[in-house]
Design a protein around this motif. Structure first.
Motif, PDB file in Angstrom:
ATOM      1  N   TYR A 183      -4.296  -1.980  21.702  1.00 52.64           N
ATOM      2  CA  TYR A 183      -5.302  -2.448  22.662  1.00 52.64           C
ATOM      3  C   TYR A 183      -6.711  -2.364  22.065  1.00 52.64           C
ATOM      4  N   GLU A 186      -7.138  -4.881  19.173  1.00 52.64           N
ATOM      5  CA  GLU A 186      -7.301  -6.248  19.670  1.00 52.64           C
ATOM      6  C   GLU A 186      -8.703  -6.466  20.237  1.00 52.64           C
ATOM      7  N   SER A 200      -2.326 -11.201  14.805  1.00 55.89           N
ATOM      8  CA  SER A 200      -1.035 -11.583  15.385  1.00 55.89           C
ATOM      9  C   SER A 200      -0.743 -10.620  16.530  1.00 55.89           C
ATOM     10  N   LYS A 201      -0.735 -11.137  17.760  1.00 59.95           N
ATOM     11  CA  LYS A 201      -0.502 -10.274  18.918  1.00 59.95           C
ATOM     12  C   LYS A 201       0.873  -9.600  18.806  1.00 59.95           C
ATOM     13  N   GLU A 202       1.822 -10.367  18.329  1.00 64.72           N
ATOM     14  CA  GLU A 202       3.195  -9.853  18.219  1.00 64.72           C
ATOM     15  C   GLU A 202       3.272  -8.689  17.216  1.00 64.72           C
ATOM     16  N   ASN A 204       0.743  -6.909  16.081  1.00 64.85           N
ATOM     17  CA  ASN A 204      -0.122  -5.817  16.517  1.00 64.85           C
ATOM     18  C   ASN A 204       0.581  -4.969  17.583  1.00 64.85           C
ATOM     19  N   ASP A 205       1.116  -5.627  18.601  1.00 66.21           N
ATOM     20  CA  ASP A 205       1.772  -4.892  19.695  1.00 66.21           C
ATOM     21  C   ASP A 205       3.076  -4.238  19.229  1.00 66.21           C
TER      22      ASP A 205
END
Ligand SMILES: Nc1ncnc2c1ncn2[C@@H]1O[C@H](COP(=O)(O)OP(=O)(O)O)[C@@H](O)[C@H]1O
Ligand SMILES: CC(=O)OP(=O)(O)O
Ligand SMILES: [Mg+2]
Length: 260
Positions: A183, A186, A200-202, A204-205
């Motif tokens: 979080y 980002e 890359s949200k994927e 990173n999460d």
């Protein structure tokens, strides 16, 4: 660090006679993370990298070809980004303002800036990022603002340090917050739209706690999470110093050692 990065714009004698300059802290972490990260990126100790060490104390660093060229902490660890209980940068005239208006002495002001400010001061709740993220999710507006100030000021520091680099190859996140909070990573990247970072949200999460990994989408400067190893780095540097001393002693004639 070059002199234009470490000198304060203060009277010269404060530097020449009293060593007042920017020193920086978290050096073992920035060194380990930038070396390990650039190795994983296939350009060991080459290119321009930014590091964000985000723990209770937080600092940023710019590294060019394996050498630190600028960093956010200064003469003391108070300078720079927002931390758990430290304010980071403030207008230095806050001292005379508080002395004149509230009658505070220098020790009270210093304690407030180091121990009662930062995330704790802004939120009036906690210095712990996990607690603030939970409180923010439950609608605590002070916690939300503390997180926003933390990320904005971190991005601002990284943008400022980029001036020390001929080019930016990438950014490394580390420390308790940098390693564990997708979080915060980002939100920080979102405040750096001009640098071409493409998170890359994927990735990173999906990054698991305590693991190293690349979290950009393959375009723009790279973004990595590199768990720090300050203890390992200190051990390595200690061995280096001891080996050097042993070698120096071995070169001396025995008579010198006996009388030393
Ligand atoms: N999953 C997480 N999400 C957000 N913050 C985290 C998480 N895990 C640890 N932290 C934060 O990391 C910080 C402590 O970092 P750490 O590097 O362990 O501190 P220190 O500087 O004392 O070594 C605390 O603010 C803590 O809340
Ligand atoms: C210098 C500093 O802030 O150290 P730590 O991160 O261990 O608090
Ligand atoms: Mg630590």
């Amino acid at each position: 660090m070059p002199a234009h990065a470490y000198r304060y714009a203060l009277p010269k004698f404060l530097y020449t006679q009293h060593n007042v300059r920017r020193y920086g802290f978290h050096g073992t972490s920035h060194a380990y993370v930038s070396e390990r990260g650039s190795e994983l990126a296939g350009s060991y100790k080459h290119g321009g990298w930014l590091t964000a060490h985000l723990g209770n104390g937080s600092s940023t660093c710019a590294i060019w070809n394996g050498q630190s060229v600028d960093t956010s902490m200064g003469l003391t660890p108070l300078e720079g980004v927002v931390m758990g209980t430290r304010s980071g940068d403030v207008d230095p005239s806050i001292h005379s303002f508080l002395a004149s208006n509230l009658g505070w002495d220098i020790y009270k002001i210093d304690k407030m800036l180091n121990s009662e400010s930062g995330l704790l001061g802004l939120s009036d709740l906690s210095n712990d990022m996990r607690t603030l993220i939970e409180a923010s999710e439950q609608g605590n507006e002070d916690a939300t603002l503390a997180i926003e100030v933390f990320c904005y000021r971190l991005a601002k520091s990284l943008a400022a340090l980029s001036c020390g680099l001929p080019r930016i190859d990438g950014l490394f996140f580390t420390g308790g917050i940098g390693e564990n909070s997708a979080y915060i990573r980002e939100k920080t990247i979102a405040y750096l739209p001009h640098f071409g970072f493409n998170l890359s949200k994927e990735q990173n999460d999906g990054l698991k706690r305590g693991t190293e990994g690349r979290i950009d989408a393959g375009t723009g400067p790279q973004i990595w999470v590199i768990p720090t190893d300050e203890e390992g780095r200190i051990a390595k540097e200690t061995v280096h110093v001891v080996e050097h001393e042993v070698q120096q002693a071995a070169k001396k004639p025995e008579s010198d050692i006996a009388t030393a």
